[in-house]
Design a protein around this motif. Sequence first.
Motif, PDB file in Angstrom:
ATOM      1  N   GLU A   3       0.671  -1.302  -0.089  1.00  0.00           N
ATOM      2  CA  GLU A   3       0.186  -0.039   0.005  1.00  0.00           C
ATOM      3  C   GLU A   3       0.920   1.288  -0.108  1.00  0.00           C
ATOM      4  O   GLU A   3       0.432   2.102  -0.822  1.00  0.00           O
ATOM      5  CB  GLU A   3      -0.916   0.177   1.221  1.00  0.00           C
ATOM      6  N   LYS A   4       1.858   1.277   0.801  1.00  0.00           N
ATOM      7  CA  LYS A   4       2.824   2.512   0.747  1.00  0.00           C
ATOM      8  C   LYS A   4       3.346   2.477  -0.467  1.00  0.00           C
ATOM      9  O   LYS A   4       3.337   3.663  -1.038  1.00  0.00           O
ATOM     10  CB  LYS A   4       3.906   2.305   2.019  1.00  0.00           C
ATOM     11  N   ALA A   5       3.959   1.345  -0.995  1.00  0.00           N
ATOM     12  CA  ALA A   5       4.453   1.531  -2.414  1.00  0.00           C
ATOM     13  C   ALA A   5       3.580   2.249  -3.594  1.00  0.00           C
ATOM     14  O   ALA A   5       4.095   2.942  -4.387  1.00  0.00           O
ATOM     15  CB  ALA A   5       5.233   0.320  -2.753  1.00  0.00           C
ATOM     16  N   ALA A   6       2.223   1.701  -3.513  1.00  0.00           N
ATOM     17  CA  ALA A   6       1.388   2.147  -4.519  1.00  0.00           C
ATOM     18  C   ALA A   6       1.278   3.416  -4.476  1.00  0.00           C
ATOM     19  O   ALA A   6       1.121   4.155  -5.442  1.00  0.00           O
ATOM     20  CB  ALA A   6       0.045   1.476  -4.493  1.00  0.00           C
ATOM     21  N   GLY A   7       1.560   4.389  -3.505  1.00  0.00           N
ATOM     22  CA  GLY A   7       1.322   5.780  -3.081  1.00  0.00           C
ATOM     23  C   GLY A   7       2.648   6.345  -3.330  1.00  0.00           C
ATOM     24  O   GLY A   7       2.601   7.607  -3.669  1.00  0.00           O
ATOM     25  N   LEU A   8       3.647   5.866  -3.339  1.00  0.00           N
ATOM     26  CA  LEU A   8       4.918   6.412  -3.444  1.00  0.00           C
ATOM     27  C   LEU A   8       5.998   6.180  -4.826  1.00  0.00           C
ATOM     28  O   LEU A   8       6.721   6.957  -5.047  1.00  0.00           O
ATOM     29  CB  LEU A   8       6.065   5.949  -2.202  1.00  0.00           C
ATOM     30  N   LEU A   9       5.341   5.341  -5.654  1.00  0.00           N
ATOM     31  CA  LEU A   9       6.077   5.098  -7.047  1.00  0.00           C
ATOM     32  C   LEU A   9       6.107   6.416  -7.839  1.00  0.00           C
ATOM     33  O   LEU A   9       5.099   7.232  -7.604  1.00  0.00           O
ATOM     34  CB  LEU A   9       5.354   3.978  -7.984  1.00  0.00           C
ATOM     35  N   GLY A  10       7.105   6.469  -8.621  1.00  0.00           N
ATOM     36  CA  GLY A  10       7.326   7.886  -8.973  1.00  0.00           C
ATOM     37  C   GLY A  10       6.398   8.181 -10.435  1.00  0.00           C
ATOM     38  O   GLY A  10       6.505   9.381 -10.832  1.00  0.00           O
ATOM     39  N   ASN A  11       5.953   7.208 -11.161  1.00  0.00           N
ATOM     40  CA  ASN A  11       5.070   7.715 -11.775  1.00  0.00           C
ATOM     41  C   ASN A  11       3.656   7.355 -12.038  1.00  0.00           C
ATOM     42  O   ASN A  11       3.316   6.031 -11.338  1.00  0.00           O
ATOM     43  CB  ASN A  11       5.732   7.393 -13.466  1.00  0.00           C
ATOM     44  N   PRO A  12       2.617   7.920 -12.504  1.00  0.00           N
ATOM     45  CA  PRO A  12       1.300   7.580 -12.264  1.00  0.00           C
ATOM     46  C   PRO A  12       0.614   6.204 -12.852  1.00  0.00           C
ATOM     47  O   PRO A  12      -0.033   5.242 -12.367  1.00  0.00           O
ATOM     48  CB  PRO A  12       0.508   8.484 -12.902  1.00  0.00           C
ATOM     49  N   GLY A  13       1.461   5.621 -13.970  1.00  0.00           N
ATOM     50  CA  GLY A  13       1.349   4.225 -14.332  1.00  0.00           C
ATOM     51  C   GLY A  13       1.600   3.165 -13.519  1.00  0.00           C
ATOM     52  O   GLY A  13       0.966   2.222 -13.426  1.00  0.00           O
ATOM     53  N   ASP A  14       3.022   3.409 -13.186  1.00  0.00           N
ATOM     54  CA  ASP A  14       3.253   2.433 -12.026  1.00  0.00           C
ATOM     55  C   ASP A  14       2.302   2.212 -10.985  1.00  0.00           C
ATOM     56  O   ASP A  14       2.160   1.412 -10.438  1.00  0.00           O
ATOM     57  CB  ASP A  14       4.794   2.819 -11.532  1.00  0.00           C
ATOM     58  N   ARG A  15       2.073   3.451 -10.446  1.00  0.00           N
ATOM     59  CA  ARG A  15       0.937   3.514  -9.130  1.00  0.00           C
ATOM     60  C   ARG A  15      -0.236   2.875  -9.510  1.00  0.00           C
ATOM     61  O   ARG A  15      -0.825   2.217  -8.545  1.00  0.00           O
ATOM     62  CB  ARG A  15       0.668   5.087  -8.861  1.00  0.00           C
ATOM     63  N   HIS A  16      -0.802   3.242 -10.775  1.00  0.00           N
ATOM     64  CA  HIS A  16      -2.061   2.660 -11.055  1.00  0.00           C
ATOM     65  C   HIS A  16      -1.973   0.896 -10.916  1.00  0.00           C
ATOM     66  O   HIS A  16      -2.794   0.275 -10.654  1.00  0.00           O
ATOM     67  CB  HIS A  16      -2.323   2.856 -12.656  1.00  0.00           C
ATOM     68  N   PHE A  17      -0.820   0.233 -11.875  1.00  0.00           N
ATOM     69  CA  PHE A  17      -0.834  -0.972 -11.797  1.00  0.00           C
ATOM     70  C   PHE A  17      -0.554  -1.773 -10.355  1.00  0.00           C
ATOM     71  O   PHE A  17      -0.985  -2.870  -9.843  1.00  0.00           O
ATOM     72  CB  PHE A  17       0.067  -1.665 -12.592  1.00  0.00           C
ATOM     73  N   ALA A  18       0.301  -1.117  -9.401  1.00  0.00           N
ATOM     74  CA  ALA A  18       0.457  -1.263  -7.967  1.00  0.00           C
ATOM     75  C   ALA A  18      -0.863  -1.328  -7.183  1.00  0.00           C
ATOM     76  O   ALA A  18      -0.927  -2.227  -6.480  1.00  0.00           O
ATOM     77  CB  ALA A  18       1.476  -0.523  -7.521  1.00  0.00           C
ATOM     78  N   MET A  19      -1.608  -0.391  -7.452  1.00  0.00           N
ATOM     79  CA  MET A  19      -3.066  -0.101  -6.846  1.00  0.00           C
ATOM     80  C   MET A  19      -4.012  -1.124  -7.143  1.00  0.00           C
ATOM     81  O   MET A  19      -4.852  -1.557  -6.445  1.00  0.00           O
ATOM     82  CB  MET A  19      -3.498   1.204  -6.999  1.00  0.00           C
ATOM     83  N   GLN A  20      -3.879  -1.641  -8.432  1.00  0.00           N
ATOM     84  CA  GLN A  20      -4.952  -2.587  -9.078  1.00  0.00           C
ATOM     85  C   GLN A  20      -4.487  -3.808  -8.880  1.00  0.00           C
ATOM     86  O   GLN A  20      -5.244  -4.754  -9.004  1.00  0.00           O
ATOM     87  CB  GLN A  20      -4.848  -2.403 -10.659  1.00  0.00           C
ATOM     88  N   PHE A  21      -3.272  -4.054  -8.416  1.00  0.00           N
ATOM     89  CA  PHE A  21      -2.877  -5.627  -8.011  1.00  0.00           C
ATOM     90  C   PHE A  21      -3.575  -6.235  -6.943  1.00  0.00           C
ATOM     91  O   PHE A  21      -3.708  -5.655  -5.710  1.00  0.00           O
ATOM     92  CB  PHE A  21      -1.286  -5.619  -7.719  1.00  0.00           C
ATOM     93  N   THR A  22      -4.330  -7.334  -7.321  1.00  0.00           N
ATOM     94  CA  THR A  22      -5.108  -8.048  -6.414  1.00  0.00           C
ATOM     95  C   THR A  22      -4.926  -9.460  -6.114  1.00  0.00           C
ATOM     96  O   THR A  22      -5.653  -9.933  -5.478  1.00  0.00           O
ATOM     97  CB  THR A  22      -6.448  -7.625  -6.633  1.00  0.00           C
ATOM     98  N   MET A  23      -3.975  -9.912  -6.752  1.00  0.00           N
ATOM     99  CA  MET A  23      -3.532 -11.203  -6.475  1.00  0.00           C
ATOM    100  C   MET A  23      -3.415 -11.596  -5.248  1.00  0.00           C
ATOM    101  O   MET A  23      -2.531 -10.842  -4.372  1.00  0.00           O
ATOM    102  CB  MET A  23      -2.382 -11.754  -7.602  1.00  0.00           C
ATOM    103  N   PRO A  24      -3.603 -12.842  -4.700  1.00  0.00           N
ATOM    104  CA  PRO A  24      -3.448 -13.252  -3.336  1.00  0.00           C
ATOM    105  C   PRO A  24      -1.735 -13.604  -3.314  1.00  0.00           C
ATOM    106  O   PRO A  24      -1.247 -14.019  -4.352  1.00  0.00           O
ATOM    107  CB  PRO A  24      -3.993 -14.496  -3.265  1.00  0.00           C
ATOM    108  N   MET A  25      -0.987 -13.031  -2.364  1.00  0.00           N
ATOM    109  CA  MET A  25       0.430 -13.220  -2.117  1.00  0.00           C
ATOM    110  C   MET A  25       0.735 -14.574  -2.128  1.00  0.00           C
ATOM    111  O   MET A  25       1.869 -15.022  -2.463  1.00  0.00           O
ATOM    112  CB  MET A  25       0.716 -12.602  -0.687  1.00  0.00           C
ATOM    113  N   ALA A  26      -0.024 -15.486  -1.707  1.00  0.00           N
ATOM    114  CA  ALA A  26       0.142 -16.886  -1.492  1.00  0.00           C
ATOM    115  C   ALA A  26       0.419 -17.604  -3.010  1.00  0.00           C
ATOM    116  O   ALA A  26       1.149 -18.598  -3.042  1.00  0.00           O
ATOM    117  CB  ALA A  26      -1.018 -17.651  -0.875  1.00  0.00           C
ATOM    118  N   SER A  27      -0.078 -16.934  -4.171  1.00  0.00           N
ATOM    119  CA  SER A  27       0.169 -17.116  -5.137  1.00  0.00           C
ATOM    120  C   SER A  27       1.694 -17.125  -5.903  1.00  0.00           C
ATOM    121  O   SER A  27       1.997 -17.446  -6.847  1.00  0.00           O
ATOM    122  CB  SER A  27      -1.095 -17.013  -6.027  1.00  0.00           C
ATOM    123  N   TYR A  28       2.099 -16.242  -5.085  1.00  0.00           N
ATOM    124  CA  TYR A  28       3.772 -15.865  -5.685  1.00  0.00           C
ATOM    125  C   TYR A  28       4.593 -16.061  -4.530  1.00  0.00           C
ATOM    126  O   TYR A  28       5.584 -15.834  -4.400  1.00  0.00           O
ATOM    127  CB  TYR A  28       3.727 -14.535  -6.039  1.00  0.00           C
TER     128      TYR A  28
END
Length: 150
Positions: A125-150
Motif C-alpha cells: 500500500e505504501k509503495a502504491a502511493g510512492l511510486l514515481g509515475n502514475p502508470g506504475d502507481r495504477h498497476f500497483a494499486m490494481q494488483f489484487t492477486m493473493p500473495m500466496a500465489s507468488y
Amino acid sequence: MIRRFGEPPQNGQRYTRRPGAYALLPRDGRFLLTCQYDPDPDLQLPGGGIDPGESPISALHREVHEETGWNIATPRKLGVFRRFVYMPEYDLWAEKLCHIFVARPVLQLGPPREKNHEAVWMDQEKAAGLLGNPGDRHFAMQFTMPMASY
C-alpha cells in the motif's frame, strides 16, 4: 487503444518510441522496487528498455537483475501503458510503451549492477502511493492477486 498516464505529448515535439518491460514483484505483502538516485531519488518498478531483437520477457529478467540484484520466476503480463517523457540520461524525448508484468522474486544474487540504483522492499500500500509515475502507481494499486500465489 493504449492507456496514457502522465503528461500529454507536447505539440510540435518529436518523440522516439521506447518499449520497456517492468515488474511488480510481490513477496510477503511487500513489493521489491528500485530507487534510482540520479538525477533525483525516484522510486520505480524494476525494469527498463527492451533492446532491439530482445523479447519483453528477456528484457524483464535482465533489467530486474541489473536494478535489484534479484532473479525472478513465472512472469505474467498484466497490461501496458504509455507515457510521454524527457529522458535526461539519453537526452531524448520518448513515448515509453511500458509492458507491466507480475513475477516472483526468487533469489538475490547480489547488489544491483545498475549505477545509482538501490533495491528496496516496501509495503504494497505504501509503495502504491510512492511510486514515481502514475502508470506504475495504477498497476500497483490494481494488483489484487493473493500473495500466496507468488
